[in-house]
Design an enzyme around this catalytic site. Sequence first.
Site, PDB file in Angstrom:
ATOM      1  N   SER A 151       0.867  -1.057  -0.082  1.00 55.95           N
ATOM      2  CA  SER A 151      -0.071   0.137   0.087  1.00 55.95           C
ATOM      3  C   SER A 151       0.748   1.210   0.127  1.00 55.95           C
ATOM      4  O   SER A 151       1.679   1.477  -0.934  1.00 55.95           O
ATOM      5  CB  SER A 151      -1.057  -0.007   1.253  1.00 55.95           C
ATOM      6  N   ASP A 153      -4.529   8.268  -0.366  1.00 55.98           N
ATOM      7  CA  ASP A 153      -4.730   8.656   0.892  1.00 55.98           C
ATOM      8  C   ASP A 153      -5.015  10.247   1.032  1.00 55.98           C
ATOM      9  O   ASP A 153      -4.986  11.169   0.038  1.00 55.98           O
ATOM     10  CB  ASP A 153      -3.254   8.381   1.684  1.00 55.98           C
ATOM     11  N   HIS A 205      -4.830  -0.725  -3.905  1.00 53.33           N
ATOM     12  CA  HIS A 205      -6.275  -0.793  -3.633  1.00 53.33           C
ATOM     13  C   HIS A 205      -7.241  -0.510  -4.660  1.00 53.33           C
ATOM     14  O   HIS A 205      -8.045   0.299  -4.653  1.00 53.33           O
ATOM     15  CB  HIS A 205      -6.742  -0.202  -2.602  1.00 53.33           C
TER      16      HIS A 205
END
Lengths: 230, 230
Positions: free
Chosen positions: B121, B136, B158
Amino acid sequence: MNIILASTSTLFGGEYLEYLTEEIVQLFEGSDEIIFIPFARPGGISHDEYTQKARSFFDKINIKVKGLHEFDDKAEALNNAKGFFTGGGNTFLLVKTLHEENLMSVLKSNVESGKPYLGCSAGSNIGGQNMKTTNDMPIVYPPSFECMGLVPFNINPHYLDPSPELKHNGETRETRIKEFLTQNDVKVVGLREGNWIRRKADRITVEGAELTRIFEKDKEPYEIESGTEL
Amino acid sequence: MNIILASTSTLFGGEYLEYLTEEIVQLFEGSDEIIFIPFARPGGISHDEYTQKARSFFDKINIKVKGLHEFDDKAEALNNAKGFFTGGGNTFLLVKTLHEENLMSVLKSNVESGKPYLGCSAGSNIGGQNMKTTNDMPIVYPPSFECMGLVPFNINPHYLDPSPELKHNGETRETRIKEFLTQNDVKVVGLREGNWIRRKADRITVEGAELTRIFEKDKEPYEIESGTEL
């Protein structure tokens, strides 16, 4: 001050700004021309086309719209304007452009002097203290994340509740805002679609059909009803 | 180089790193100790607790884990290490910490010298050219968005397909990445959960059970199969 900071420009299935018509008429009462700030839009449509989209709404309520990108001296244009509307798009691009052209502080002082301001989505983010609670992708690097601070908190537009069905490991919106609060002590207003912040002089309220979720450092998040003062 | 950049650490319903066990064993073959970089974690658990979480996985495959935060001279610790694992969390916080402590370039040169690197990630984002395709929230302001560039593209971890049922006006992931490409000419690998990038020397492939979506400037996005070279 005389401000609307809306979560979104368009409700699902609705027309552009349609759901806010009555509020916008009140906000801009007495103004026959405003400046549209199209800089959040990163692609797909040009600044001219985006301004035309805003114009097609404001035509219906007899307010003329000029795009800020049309002016050579943009600071002077802001100083001469009667009101402002900043459309949505990418907050990083909007904030970068406003800082690099030294327009953030000029816009701020004009709005603080009482000229009406409408923001949607990215245009609402810049009304907060800083852009650290935007949902947007950091596609460009702004010289600063600081914004106009027209309200004493940050906004998270398009606030979205966690979806229990989603088999996905990305962070929920709530988790992200709680992470923000580990690094910053600024209240965050999670503004669901259909809701907006209204500031008239010193009175700041949350408006719209939905509850609004509030996040503060070292507190459990809580919900407030439409009409509540912030 | 010898690298894994994974979309996520944990599959829905699975244990931490479990689905990558076989790959991780191969990646770190010959290393009995690695350094864990916990700086992406903004809250909830401490750097010690986060390192313990990594340790509890690596214990099972007989690799010792030290947290980078434990060292006074972190650059020296990176230079003396045999391998690295950067865990997920907030990419802005991770990149800010690495740049402010002048560790980004030290980590880069160590990985480029052939030491094995695992990222998940946020830890995968920093393997790309820059962090402009992270998902983010910008909770802190890094001095730069530039990353290690261990691969000649950016990663969107993701990666999530648009949900046609969602009555929500926020941008889809695909829209966001297309917006990135209006401002940047860098290929973006949309890495669905369960997939990872594998680099062995000069050979870079995408691995995992899902198709991978590739975005390039002025091209329609397209899908590639597991095992395809990038």
